[in-house]
Design a protein around this motif. Structure first.
Motif, mmCIF file in Angstrom:
data_model
loop_
_atom_site.group_PDB
_atom_site.id
_atom_site.type_symbol
_atom_site.label_atom_id
_atom_site.label_comp_id
_atom_site.label_asym_id
_atom_site.label_seq_id
_atom_site.Cartn_x
_atom_site.Cartn_y
_atom_site.Cartn_z
ATOM 1 N N GLU A 148 0.772 -1.078 -0.149
ATOM 2 C CA GLU A 148 -0.116 -0.036 -0.167
ATOM 3 C C GLU A 148 0.830 1.295 -0.091
ATOM 4 O OE1 GLU A 148 -0.455 -2.534 1.943
ATOM 5 O OE2 GLU A 148 -2.370 -3.242 1.744
ATOM 6 N N LEU A 149 2.024 1.207 0.605
ATOM 7 C CA LEU A 149 2.698 2.375 0.841
ATOM 8 C C LEU A 149 3.717 2.666 -0.333
ATOM 9 C CD1 LEU A 149 4.106 2.263 4.506
ATOM 10 C CD2 LEU A 149 2.257 3.538 3.628
ATOM 11 N N THR A 150 3.942 1.504 -0.871
ATOM 12 C CA THR A 150 4.719 1.532 -2.360
ATOM 13 C C THR A 150 3.646 2.277 -3.364
ATOM 14 O OG1 THR A 150 6.169 -0.186 -1.733
ATOM 15 C CG2 THR A 150 6.039 0.386 -4.194
ATOM 16 N N ALA A 151 2.515 1.994 -3.238
ATOM 17 C CA ALA A 151 1.792 2.644 -4.346
ATOM 18 C C ALA A 151 1.465 4.115 -4.143
ATOM 19 C CB ALA A 151 0.374 2.038 -4.169
ATOM 20 N N LEU A 152 1.815 4.486 -2.864
ATOM 21 C CA LEU A 152 1.877 6.191 -2.737
ATOM 22 C C LEU A 152 3.215 6.769 -3.280
ATOM 23 C CD1 LEU A 152 0.286 6.220 0.725
ATOM 24 C CD2 LEU A 152 -0.892 6.649 -1.347
ATOM 25 N N GLU A 153 4.227 6.196 -3.110
ATOM 26 C CA GLU A 153 5.516 6.379 -3.441
ATOM 27 C C GLU A 153 5.654 7.425 -4.827
ATOM 28 O OE1 GLU A 153 8.037 6.743 -1.485
ATOM 29 O OE2 GLU A 153 7.734 5.310 -0.093
ATOM 30 N N LYS A 154 6.276 8.465 -4.652
ATOM 31 C CA LYS A 154 6.439 9.172 -5.908
ATOM 32 C C LYS A 154 7.997 9.805 -5.816
ATOM 33 C CE LYS A 154 2.109 11.575 -6.579
ATOM 34 N NZ LYS A 154 1.482 12.846 -6.696
#
Length: 491
Positions: free
Chosen positions: A174-180
């Motif tokens: 889930e957190l990786t999906a937020l990464e930019k």
């Protein structure tokens, strides 16, 4: 906390201040440029500093609100706010070595808390103050160095927790999906998250920029500013509500209440600067020049009175006072003023004019009575005092005219200078929202576009109109500059 100190001219900012004359806090009291203003001033403050610090800050906040009314972009707003801060509210970072950081931050601190007293009185004033203050904080936050900003955040007691490695592993997908990435071609991803109650970051939740679990939002390091801004806004709103409950205790303080009443009007028409221009044209104005100047250079309020005077051959007392002081500051001498009014009030017999009018004209020039040199009325004074009644021509047309009469009047007065029916929508929108000086500023921009004024430039440098004489002086200056440029090309 407060004490009197003699000063030469109340409400006017002196060119230099030697700093506090009484005990002051140590440098540790203001370790950062950013401030959540959690603690009120606990040292003695003079009445001069009380008023001057508040006025300086109010000039910045009023221009921020004006920027919202004029639909400026965020970059334009930052540029205008930075310019206003450098002029009235400088606040350097810790790396500055040649300025008195202690005095800068002390003045910033005092000004904020004085304005809390002025703007806590109603829900509407609190809302507008919180919005402007939060915007000022955001501008400073963006401009602060990463080192100072990080140190400031470390000192705040935010109710957040850093996500531990176990949590990062558990919610890795889930957190990786937020990464930019930091930049479009960078492979350095953010590696730090903060757990905060999800209700503290509603904007990030709405944009799906956080991961939610167990009532907490996991906020990445480069999104944490949203939480900081929301915390600043939330705390300031609560502080203003508390201050409003305590304010009645000040009602008997005759020193402070008049100052606070004046400050609370600051969003209505901007804050009058210490603007003085003894002769806007550079030459003495003659009586027979006034009508021509009015048609080309006067703001709506003064042009309306000139037209009423020409039509009716009369103005009531407050109209003569408002218009007469305007012409005086514009450069009309006492002799020319008497000649102008005698000719304009042509239906009045000479004996009556000499008995009832000449004295008042001389009095406004400081030649009779207590011989005070009265200044021309600012936009704020025109908007808040001597409300016009039936048959009166003074006041501010943007506030005191009906919408229909205002639109008709604007087209009749300014259509020859470039104002069209299509421009009225934007002008009337700002009038409806109560930003009367913004409407006047926009009319100035439109009618002076042929002289190089662009949308957003206002009266110059992005400033809004806060004084009728400021409007006229700038208009005359632009025409003179254009004429000089034309002459240079011809030669």
């Amino acid at each position: 906390m407060f004490r009197n100190r003699e000063r030469t001219q109340p409400g006017v900012k002196q060119s230099k201040r030697s700093g506090p004359a009484t005990s002051t806090p140590t440098t540790e009291s203001y370790p950062f440029r950013l401030n959540f203003y959690d603690t009120p001033p606990r040292h003695e403050v003079t009445l001069e500093d009380f008023e001057t610090c508040a006025l300086d800050r109010l000039r910045v906040l009023a221009e921020i609100e004006s920027s919202f009314a004029r639909n400026r972009s965020w970059e334009e707003l930052k540029t205008v706010t930075d310019a206003q801060c450098k002029k009235y509210l400088p606040l350097n970072s810790n790396t500055a070595l040649t300025v008195n950081l202690e005095e800068q931050r002390r003045n910033d601190h005092i000004g904020h808390f004085v304005l809390r007293l002025a703007f806590c009185r109603s829900e509407e004033l609190r809302r507008r103050f919180v919005k402007a203050e939060t915007t000022l904080f955001r501008v400073r936050y963006d401009a602060d160095s990463p080192t100072d900003r990080s140190a400031f955040l470390e000192r705040q007691r935010f109710d957040w927790e850093k996500a531990i490695p176990d949590e990062r592993d558990r919610f890795a997908k889930e957190l990786t999906a937020l990464e930019k990435p930091v930049t479009s071609d960078s492979k350095n991803w953010s590696t730090e998250y903060h757990k905060v109650p999800w209700i503290r970051v509603p904007d990030l939740v709405a944009k799906r920029r956080v991961f939610l679990s167990g009532g907490y939002a996991y906020v990445s390091s480069h999104e944490v500013s949203s939480f900081v801004f929301n915390e600043f806004e939330r705390k300031l709103q609560l502080a203003l509500e508390y201050t409003a409950k305590m304010l009645p205790r000040l009602d008997e303080d005759t020193r402070l209440i008049p100052i606070l009443n004046n400050l609370s009007q600051g969003f209505l028409a901007g804050v009058p600067s210490d603007w003085v221009n003894p002769s806007a044209t550079g030459d003495e104005i003659r009586a027979d020049m006034v009508d021509g100047l009015a048609r080309k250079h006067f703001p709506m309020c003064m042009r309306n009175m000139q037209e009423c005077l020409v039509r009716d051959r009369h103005l009531k007392h407050f109209g003569r006072l408002q218009y007469g002081l305007f012409l005086k500051v514009l450069g009309l001498s006492i002799d020319e003023a008497i000649a102008f009014w005698k000719k304009s009030l042509s239906t009045i017999a000479d004996d009556r004019f000499n008995k009832e009018y000449r004295y008042n004209i001389r009095h406004s020039y400081g030649l009779e009575g207590k011989r005070a040199n009265y200044p021309a009325k600012s936009c704020q004074q025109i908007l808040t005092s001597d409300k016009p009644g039936v048959g009166d021509c003074h006041g501010c047309p943007y506030r005191h005219f009906s919408p229909e009469n205002l639109q008709t009047g604007l087209l009749a007065v300014y259509s020859s200078q470039g104002l069209t029916a299509n421009d009225l929508h934007e002008v009337m929108r700002t009038v409806k929202e109560g930003h009367y000086h913004v409407a006047c500023t926009r009319v100035f921009e439109i009618t002076h576009a042929s002289r190089g004024v662009k949308k957003g430039e206002g009266i110059g440098g992005g400033d809004s109109v806060v004084h009728p004489n400021q409007y006229a002086a700038r208009s005359i200056e632009l025409e003179k500059s254009q004429r000089e440029d034309a002459m240079a090309v011809e030669s």
